[in-house]
Design a protein around this motif. Structure first.
Motif, PDB file in Angstrom:
ATOM      1  N   GLY A   1       0.817  -1.214   0.000  1.00  0.00           N
ATOM      2  CA  GLY A   1       0.000   0.000   0.000  1.00  0.00           C
ATOM      3  C   GLY A   1       0.847   1.259   0.000  1.00  0.00           C
ATOM      4  N   ASN A   2       1.927   1.248   0.794  1.00  0.00           N
ATOM      5  CA  ASN A   2       2.815   2.417   0.835  1.00  0.00           C
ATOM      6  C   ASN A   2       3.497   2.651  -0.508  1.00  0.00           C
ATOM      7  OD1 ASN A   2       2.189   2.948   3.491  1.00  0.00           O
ATOM      8  ND2 ASN A   2       3.949   1.837   4.329  1.00  0.00           N
ATOM      9  N   ILE A   3       3.927   1.566  -1.134  1.00  0.00           N
ATOM     10  CA  ILE A   3       4.586   1.687  -2.447  1.00  0.00           C
ATOM     11  C   ILE A   3       3.599   2.258  -3.464  1.00  0.00           C
ATOM     12  CG2 ILE A   3       5.593   0.383  -4.366  1.00  0.00           C
ATOM     13  CD1 ILE A   3       6.524  -1.643  -2.089  1.00  0.00           C
ATOM     14  N   MET A   4       2.370   1.731  -3.455  1.00  0.00           N
ATOM     15  CA  MET A   4       1.369   2.158  -4.423  1.00  0.00           C
ATOM     16  C   MET A   4       0.966   3.622  -4.187  1.00  0.00           C
ATOM     17  SD  MET A   4      -2.294   0.376  -5.322  1.00  0.00           S
ATOM     18  CE  MET A   4      -1.736  -1.097  -4.534  1.00  0.00           C
ATOM     19  N   GLY A   5       0.817   3.983  -2.918  1.00  0.00           N
ATOM     20  CA  GLY A   5       0.340   5.331  -2.619  1.00  0.00           C
ATOM     21  C   GLY A   5       1.415   6.391  -2.733  1.00  0.00           C
ATOM     22  N   ASN A   6       2.669   6.021  -2.427  1.00  0.00           N
ATOM     23  CA  ASN A   6       3.724   7.043  -2.357  1.00  0.00           C
ATOM     24  C   ASN A   6       4.702   7.047  -3.529  1.00  0.00           C
ATOM     25  OD1 ASN A   6       2.779   7.904   0.176  1.00  0.00           O
ATOM     26  ND2 ASN A   6       3.958   6.313   1.228  1.00  0.00           N
ATOM     27  N   TYR A   7       4.861   5.890  -4.187  1.00  0.00           N
ATOM     28  CA  TYR A   7       5.934   5.818  -5.175  1.00  0.00           C
ATOM     29  C   TYR A   7       5.498   5.362  -6.563  1.00  0.00           C
ATOM     30  CZ  TYR A   7       8.749   6.365  -0.989  1.00  0.00           C
ATOM     31  OH  TYR A   7       9.274   6.842   0.169  1.00  0.00           O
TER      32      TYR A   7
ATOM     33  N   VAL B   1      23.197   9.452  -3.524  1.00  0.00           N
ATOM     34  CA  VAL B   1      22.563   9.160  -4.820  1.00  0.00           C
ATOM     35  C   VAL B   1      21.536  10.237  -5.149  1.00  0.00           C
ATOM     36  CG1 VAL B   1      22.885   6.656  -4.716  1.00  0.00           C
ATOM     37  CG2 VAL B   1      20.866   7.657  -3.679  1.00  0.00           C
ATOM     38  N   PRO B   2      21.310  10.456  -6.452  1.00  0.00           N
ATOM     39  CA  PRO B   2      20.299  11.467  -6.825  1.00  0.00           C
ATOM     40  C   PRO B   2      18.885  10.982  -6.515  1.00  0.00           C
ATOM     41  CG  PRO B   2      21.203  10.380  -8.776  1.00  0.00           C
ATOM     42  CD  PRO B   2      21.993   9.892  -7.616  1.00  0.00           C
ATOM     43  N   PHE B   3      18.032  11.892  -6.107  1.00  0.00           N
ATOM     44  CA  PHE B   3      16.626  11.603  -5.846  1.00  0.00           C
ATOM     45  C   PHE B   3      15.762  12.320  -6.874  1.00  0.00           C
ATOM     46  CE2 PHE B   3      18.232   9.925  -2.010  1.00  0.00           C
ATOM     47  CZ  PHE B   3      17.220   9.244  -1.344  1.00  0.00           C
ATOM     48  N   ALA B   4      14.608  11.726  -7.175  1.00  0.00           N
ATOM     49  CA  ALA B   4      13.661  12.339  -8.121  1.00  0.00           C
ATOM     50  C   ALA B   4      12.281  12.366  -7.487  1.00  0.00           C
ATOM     51  CB  ALA B   4      13.631  11.537  -9.421  1.00  0.00           C
TER      52      ALA B   4
ATOM     53  N   ASN C   1       8.351  11.788  -7.026  1.00  0.00           N
ATOM     54  CA  ASN C   1       7.463  10.685  -7.390  1.00  0.00           C
ATOM     55  C   ASN C   1       6.393  11.168  -8.364  1.00  0.00           C
ATOM     56  OD1 ASN C   1       5.862  12.205  -5.730  1.00  0.00           O
ATOM     57  ND2 ASN C   1       5.064  10.480  -4.549  1.00  0.00           N
ATOM     58  N   PHE C   2       5.380  10.342  -8.614  1.00  0.00           N
ATOM     59  CA  PHE C   2       4.401  10.641  -9.658  1.00  0.00           C
ATOM     60  C   PHE C   2       3.562  11.893  -9.368  1.00  0.00           C
ATOM     61  CE2 PHE C   2       2.536   7.685  -6.652  1.00  0.00           C
ATOM     62  CZ  PHE C   2       1.281   8.205  -6.386  1.00  0.00           C
ATOM     63  N   ASP C   3       3.389  12.244  -8.081  1.00  0.00           N
ATOM     64  CA  ASP C   3       2.582  13.438  -7.793  1.00  0.00           C
ATOM     65  C   ASP C   3       3.380  14.526  -7.073  1.00  0.00           C
ATOM     66  OD1 ASP C   3       2.905  12.242  -5.376  1.00  0.00           O
ATOM     67  OD2 ASP C   3       0.768  12.104  -4.870  1.00  0.00           O
ATOM     68  N   ASP C   4       4.708  14.427  -7.158  1.00  0.00           N
ATOM     69  CA  ASP C   4       5.609  15.449  -6.608  1.00  0.00           C
ATOM     70  C   ASP C   4       5.412  15.673  -5.101  1.00  0.00           C
ATOM     71  OD1 ASP C   4       6.624  15.738  -9.117  1.00  0.00           O
ATOM     72  OD2 ASP C   4       5.609  17.609  -9.587  1.00  0.00           O
ATOM     73  N   THR C   5       5.072  14.612  -4.395  1.00  0.00           N
ATOM     74  CA  THR C   5       4.912  14.742  -2.942  1.00  0.00           C
ATOM     75  C   THR C   5       6.025  14.037  -2.178  1.00  0.00           C
ATOM     76  OG1 THR C   5       3.485  12.792  -2.923  1.00  0.00           O
ATOM     77  CG2 THR C   5       2.397  14.946  -3.084  1.00  0.00           C
TER      78      THR C   5
ATOM     79  N   PRO D   1      14.952   7.516  -4.631  1.00  0.00           N
ATOM     80  CA  PRO D   1      16.274   7.430  -5.268  1.00  0.00           C
ATOM     81  C   PRO D   1      16.160   6.888  -6.696  1.00  0.00           C
ATOM     82  CG  PRO D   1      15.976   5.646  -3.703  1.00  0.00           C
ATOM     83  CD  PRO D   1      14.788   6.545  -3.547  1.00  0.00           C
ATOM     84  N   THR D   2      16.960   7.427  -7.600  1.00  0.00           N
ATOM     85  CA  THR D   2      16.985   6.906  -8.976  1.00  0.00           C
ATOM     86  C   THR D   2      17.864   5.661  -9.072  1.00  0.00           C
ATOM     87  OG1 THR D   2      18.834   8.354  -9.516  1.00  0.00           O
ATOM     88  CG2 THR D   2      16.631   9.211  -9.944  1.00  0.00           C
ATOM     89  N   VAL D   3      18.746   5.482  -8.090  1.00  0.00           N
ATOM     90  CA  VAL D   3      19.610   4.305  -8.026  1.00  0.00           C
ATOM     91  C   VAL D   3      20.004   4.117  -6.571  1.00  0.00           C
ATOM     92  CG1 VAL D   3      21.746   5.613  -8.447  1.00  0.00           C
ATOM     93  CG2 VAL D   3      21.650   3.208  -9.066  1.00  0.00           C
ATOM     94  N   LEU D   4      20.310   2.870  -6.180  1.00  0.00           N
ATOM     95  CA  LEU D   4      20.706   2.617  -4.787  1.00  0.00           C
ATOM     96  C   LEU D   4      22.227   2.683  -4.642  1.00  0.00           C
ATOM     97  CD1 LEU D   4      18.359  -0.346  -3.762  1.00  0.00           C
ATOM     98  CD2 LEU D   4      18.006   2.098  -3.458  1.00  0.00           C
ATOM     99  N   PRO D   5      22.721   3.007  -3.437  1.00  0.00           N
ATOM    100  CA  PRO D   5      24.181   3.096  -3.231  1.00  0.00           C
ATOM    101  C   PRO D   5      24.890   1.769  -3.506  1.00  0.00           C
ATOM    102  CG  PRO D   5      23.003   4.107  -1.414  1.00  0.00           C
ATOM    103  CD  PRO D   5      21.970   3.420  -2.242  1.00  0.00           C
TER     104      PRO D   5
END
Length: 768
Positions: A20-26, A92-95, A97-101, A105-109
């Motif tokens: 649920g967290n993955i679906m709602g947040n990422y 690592v660079p961060f981007a 998510n789909f709703d800018d909230t 990370p774009t890649v893991l360390p």
């Protein structure tokens, strides 16, 4: 899961919560897609190193689905912490998510090269990838070697990383293909199951499978092996059992007492998924671009990535240490002027005023002043001064170390190697898959797979063919064979399923089938039509000659072939050795110069005189040695000089004492071969019927009459019957024993066997 604190050192959490967290947040994917990915990360038969630990049913090698996510619990595995290590240190660079909230990370360390360790399988828009799993220890050894030798070649790296290592074990064959894949990103290896042959009681054996190829569904494999048993594709399998349990995988293939275990194992390796090909297709995202890469780009990219991670982490840690050192230095200084500082603070109006007064009076920086005014009274003890001085020394040393890592590449690489070795020491495991340099070819002789059984093969004139068990044949009469009313049986013979069948047709085609491939059909049932055996069997085509062979090796016999319009040739039987497309096409054995020509007879060459009889009543006898041996697709030579309206009715060997002539009007005669002296091939021949101007006789059928009289020693009851069956136009059947006929001269028209005025002539004739 890391952000939620769902890590290996804490308790398990419901899988549904993570999904649920993955679906709602990422990622707004479907919950089943997210859960399936999470389950895969927990399956030790798919992952080189399991990244998620799961409580509950997480599926099986049989393709069983996992329990619903509301029932299972999960947390990150310990090695996952090494993939996420230092992610909160600006590494690592961060981007968004789909709703800018949220940011992700774009890649893991990644403290180890996970792309090689756990591999990758997937399909994207126009791209697919297949990167196999590898042994963690070997990957780290290769990475460490490449850090020390940046220009190392594939050969050197393969000393440390010799090939894939699948979590399901098995045997990987083909070192040269592994090298090719490591160089180019593409290659193919053979993955073979780990098998052994065990002895059972009573002289029986069983094949035991303990490891199977990667990504294989075990239940499907067991079913395919059992299908081999059910369909008797190879003889000798008694039972197939899946004996897998918590101790490991085990498939038992029990064999019959007289079975050839090696043959059965080879068959299963060749024709089931006990042995499969694994295709490398190492496509990875490199600098935001999909590329097909070998291990050199993968490892060099990882080293470059890890260098950036260590540098960014060290800068973050140094900045933090420098800030803390600055505050510690202020606290140490304030302890030496403690009374004045306390007096100043007591004289101040508030916290902000106290901070400003400290900065103005004693030249403290703002962070130092803030730390002083928020200092707790118990920190003013003597022991705390010592602690602060100790912390100051530690911070200075740490800053020096971090500066060395940032500014000196050699130091940084030493740190990288040390961290990689720590991962290897903690999580390294022995290799599971066995590597074999050469691909071992599996050879299975087709003949060895056939169960040797007795059978009866039958063929009808119209092209129906079948094999029948001796039991079904014995339980029926010969004339009870299943066939169409207008068809007739031309061949039936006992045979073995290991033998071969050739059927020669009137259109000059030959059909081949191994006898074991014929349909096993009851004697009273109609067989398989030749149009089902080959695609090019015509509606008007008929079977003329049938032969059963043990094999084609050493076959020296020749067939003599005569056609309706006067062509003749010899062709070697060995020319009809099974061709590649025999299951769909017949082969040619006679070529026609006229489209409406047909083969009249096919027979083995007896090195005797040939006799040709034509429709208009001409007979030519010549030595069969005059006929040349030519290829299957050759037309041959001229057999007889035909008049324009004439054609060959019969062709046979003059190897008996006499022959018979049946005319279309129902007249029959028997003539001695001495009446027809041997001539040269391609002549006109001699007339064997007297020419009548009104209602002339034409030859309907002709053939030899057997030598059935042995002199005075034989009584009439010992004389062999050779019945000629003649069907009149009124469908009345007449049977004549040919040896009983008197010998007539060559020009005689014979004697009528029925009243032509009543019966209307001959419709059909056949030797019984």
């Amino acid at each position: 899961m890391n952000k939620d604190g769902n890590t290996f050192d804490k308790g398990y959490r419901k899988s549904a919560k993570s999904v649920g967290n993955i679906m709602g947040n990422y990622h707004p994917h479907g919950d089943s897609s997210i859960y399936d990915a999470m389950v895969r990360l927990s399956q030790d038969w798919k992952m080189g190193q399991v990244l998620v630990e799961m409580h509950g049913n997480n599926g099986s090698m049989d393709g069983d689905p996992p329990a619903a996510m509301r029932y299972t619990e999960a947390r990150l595995s310990e090695i996952s912490a090494y993939l996420l290590q230092d992610i909160d240190k600006n590494t690592v660079p961060f981007a968004w998510n789909f709703d800018d909230t949220e940011k992700e990370p774009t890649v893991l360390p990644a403290s180890f090269p996970n792309l090689l360790v756990n591999g990758s399988t997937g399909i994207s828009a126009g791209y697919a990838t297949d990167i196999p799993t590898h042994n963690l220890s070997e990957v780290i050894d290769a990475t460490v070697y490449m850090i020390d030798h940046p220009n190392a070649g594939v050969d050197k790296l393969m000393a440390f990383l010799p090939g894939p290592d699948f979590p399901t074990g098995a045997i990987i064959q083909g070192k040269s293909e592994i090298k090719k894949a490591y160089e180019t990103g593409k290659g193919k290896v053979v993955v073979r199951s780990q098998t052994k042959i065990e002895e059972l009681k009573g002289g029986k054996k069983e094949i035991v499978v303990t490891e199977i190829p990667y990504e294989l569904n075990k239940a499907s494999l067991v079913k395919k092996i059992d299908d081999v048993r059910v369909n008797a594709k190879v003889a000798g399998i008694a039972e197939v059992r899946d004996e897998s349990d918590r101790d490991g995988l085990r498939i038992a293939i029990e064999l019959r007492k007289d079975a050839d275990a090696e043959l059965i194992l080879n068959y299963l390796l060749k024709y089931t998924d006990l042995q499969v090909n694994y295709n490398f297709n190492m496509v990875a995202i490199d600098n935001a671009t999909p590329r097909q890469v070998g291990i050199l780009p993968i490892l060099s990219s990882y080293i470059s990535h890890k260098r950036d991670i260590i540098r960014s982490r060290s800068i973050f840690d140094r900045d933090k240490a420098e800030k803390r050192l600055h505050i510690v230095e202020g606290l140490i200084r304030v302890l030496s002027i403690l009374d004045e500082v306390i007096a100043l603070i007591r004289a101040s109006d508030n916290k902000a005023d106290a901070r400003e007064n400290l900065m103005a009076s004693y030249n403290f920086s703002e962070p130092q002043a803030e730390a002083i005014v928020t200092l707790q009274l118990y920190r003013l003890t003597n022991t705390d001064v010592v602690t602060l001085q100790s912390e100051e020394a530690e911070l200075k040393e740490r800053i020096t170390t971090l500066s060395a890592i940032i500014n000196d590449e050699k130091t940084m690489f030493n740190v990288m190697k040390r961290e990689l070795r720590e991962v290897k020491k903690k999580f390294g495991q022995p290799r599971k898959s066995i590597l074999v340099d050469e691909v071992v070819a599996v050879e299975v002789e087709a003949a060895s797979l056939i169960v040797k059984e007795e059978t009866i093969v039958s063929v009808t004139r119209s092209g129906y063919v079948k094999r029948t068990t001796p039991r079904s044949f014995s339980a029926s009469k010969l004339d009870e064979i299943g066939k169409r009313e207008d068809d007739r049986l031309i061949f039936h013979q006992p045979a073995l399923t290991t033998q071969h069948l050739l059927m020669f047709t009137t259109f000059g085609n030959v059909i081949y089938r191994p006898i074991h491939e014929l349909d096993d059909i009851k004697w009273k049932d109609i067989g398989t039509h030749s149009s089902s055996l080959v695609n090019n069997f015509s509606q008007e085509e008929e079977i003329l000659f049938v032969q059963i062979l043990d094999d084609f090796d050493g076959e020296t016999r020749e067939l003599i072939v005569a056609t309706k319009f006067g062509l003749i040739k010899k062709v070697a039987l060995a020319d009809f050795k099974p061709w590649r497309t025999y299951r769909s096409k017949s082969a040619q054995y006679a070529k026609f110069k006229q489209a409406d020509d047909r083969v009249v007879s096919v027979a083995f060459d007896k090195n005797a005189d040939m006799m040709l009889v034509t429709h208009n009543g001409y007979a030519l006898r010549f030595p069969s040695q005059d006929v040349p041996v030519v290829g299957a697709k050759a037309a041959g030579v001229k057999s007889i000089n035909l008049k324009d309206d004439d054609f060959v009715v019969a062709s046979y060997f003059a190897d008996t004492d006499s022959f018979y002539i049946l005319t279309q009007r129902g007249s029959l005669k028997r003539v001695n071969f001495t009446e027809i002296p041997a001539k040269n091939r391609a002549g006109r021949g001699l007339q064997i019927l007297r020419d009548l101007k009104k209602a002339p006789h034409k030859v309907f059928a002709s053939g030899t009459v057997k030598n059935v009289y042995g002199g005075d020693l034989f009584s009439e009851t010992d004389q062999e019957l050779q019945m000629l069956q003649v069907l009149s136009q009124t469908d009345k059947l007449f049977e004549i024993n040919l040896p009983d006929l008197n010998l007539l001269d060559r020009t005689s028209n014979g004697s009528f066997i029925f009243d032509e005025a009543i019966e209307g002539g001959v419709k059909f004739a056949n030797i019984k």
